[in-house]
Design a protein around this motif. Structure first.
Motif, mmCIF file in Angstrom:
data_model
loop_
_atom_site.group_PDB
_atom_site.id
_atom_site.type_symbol
_atom_site.label_atom_id
_atom_site.label_comp_id
_atom_site.label_asym_id
_atom_site.label_seq_id
_atom_site.Cartn_x
_atom_site.Cartn_y
_atom_site.Cartn_z
ATOM 1 N N GLU A 126 35.981 23.627 10.325
ATOM 2 C CA GLU A 126 36.311 22.369 12.144
ATOM 3 C C GLU A 126 35.414 23.480 12.738
ATOM 4 N N ILE A 127 34.640 22.151 13.548
ATOM 5 C CA ILE A 127 33.627 23.092 14.920
ATOM 6 C C ILE A 127 34.817 22.410 16.382
ATOM 7 N N ILE A 128 34.985 23.246 16.553
ATOM 8 C CA ILE A 128 35.717 22.646 18.071
ATOM 9 C C ILE A 128 34.941 23.443 20.017
ATOM 10 N N GLN A 129 34.997 22.531 20.228
ATOM 11 C CA GLN A 129 34.313 23.355 21.711
ATOM 12 C C GLN A 129 34.962 23.781 22.766
ATOM 13 N N VAL A 130 34.817 24.938 23.013
ATOM 14 C CA VAL A 130 35.597 25.897 23.757
ATOM 15 C C VAL A 130 34.596 26.509 25.193
ATOM 16 N N LYS A 131 35.768 26.199 26.113
ATOM 17 C CA LYS A 131 35.305 26.803 27.937
ATOM 18 C C LYS A 131 36.079 28.373 27.789
ATOM 19 N N VAL A 132 35.625 28.966 28.538
ATOM 20 C CA VAL A 132 35.865 29.750 28.144
ATOM 21 C C VAL A 132 35.792 30.904 29.557
ATOM 22 N N LYS A 133 36.849 31.354 30.386
ATOM 23 C CA LYS A 133 36.933 32.025 31.526
ATOM 24 C C LYS A 133 37.382 33.030 31.300
ATOM 25 N N PRO A 134 36.305 34.164 31.482
ATOM 26 C CA PRO A 134 36.759 35.296 31.245
ATOM 27 C C PRO A 134 37.307 36.311 32.505
ATOM 28 N N ASN A 135 37.616 37.468 33.040
ATOM 29 C CA ASN A 135 38.688 38.104 33.904
ATOM 30 C C ASN A 135 39.812 37.133 33.970
ATOM 31 N N SER A 136 41.011 36.564 33.432
ATOM 32 C CA SER A 136 41.956 35.597 33.931
ATOM 33 C C SER A 136 42.939 36.788 33.860
ATOM 34 N N SER A 137 43.883 36.843 34.741
ATOM 35 C CA SER A 137 44.887 37.504 34.926
ATOM 36 C C SER A 137 46.077 36.974 33.563
ATOM 37 N N GLN A 138 45.853 36.448 33.347
ATOM 38 C CA GLN A 138 47.031 36.179 32.169
ATOM 39 C C GLN A 138 45.556 35.527 30.471
ATOM 40 N N GLN A 139 45.989 35.753 29.492
ATOM 41 C CA GLN A 139 45.366 35.383 27.829
ATOM 42 C C GLN A 139 45.675 34.249 27.812
ATOM 43 N N LYS A 140 46.068 33.190 27.610
ATOM 44 C CA LYS A 140 46.951 31.798 27.125
ATOM 45 C C LYS A 140 45.013 30.807 26.904
ATOM 46 N N ILE A 141 45.693 29.645 25.925
ATOM 47 C CA ILE A 141 44.547 28.365 25.330
ATOM 48 C C ILE A 141 45.686 27.023 26.267
ATOM 49 N N ILE A 187 30.375 27.755 27.964
ATOM 50 C CA ILE A 187 30.571 27.156 27.164
ATOM 51 C C ILE A 187 30.323 27.306 25.534
ATOM 52 N N LYS A 188 31.179 27.291 24.386
ATOM 53 C CA LYS A 188 30.987 27.831 23.057
ATOM 54 C C LYS A 188 30.930 26.401 22.382
ATOM 55 N N ARG A 189 30.060 26.888 21.074
ATOM 56 C CA ARG A 189 30.691 25.925 19.579
ATOM 57 C C ARG A 189 31.269 27.044 18.713
ATOM 58 N N VAL A 190 32.117 26.925 18.508
ATOM 59 C CA VAL A 190 33.133 27.629 17.801
ATOM 60 C C VAL A 190 33.141 27.355 16.491
#
Length: 74
Positions: free
Chosen positions: A2-17, A67-70
């Protein structure tokens, strides 16, 4: 596979999806986007979320972009 598109937000105060209506994942990471640390954290977090080993997850495009394709091989 499966290939999904992911938008990453680094340096966040919490880790979540968050899942958007169009199926895009927004992933909040604590790590900075330096020396691949955010990508490593992304792979670790996605492996827990999809219950697969880290070796089953590959960043196909966007290694240095927010923005990544994973690919997830289940």
């Amino acid at each position: 596979m499966e290939i999904i598109q992911v938008k990453v937000k680094p340096n966040s105060s919490q880790q979540k999806i968050e899942i958007q209506e169009d199926g895009t994942l927004i992933v909040f990471l604590r790590s900075p986007p330096i020396d691949g640390k955010a990508n490593e954290e992304l792979i670790k977090l996605l492996s827990k979320e999809f219950d697969v080993s880290k070796s089953c997850i590959t960043i196909r495009s966007g290694r240095s972009s927010k923005i990544k394709r994973v690919e997830i091989d289940q």
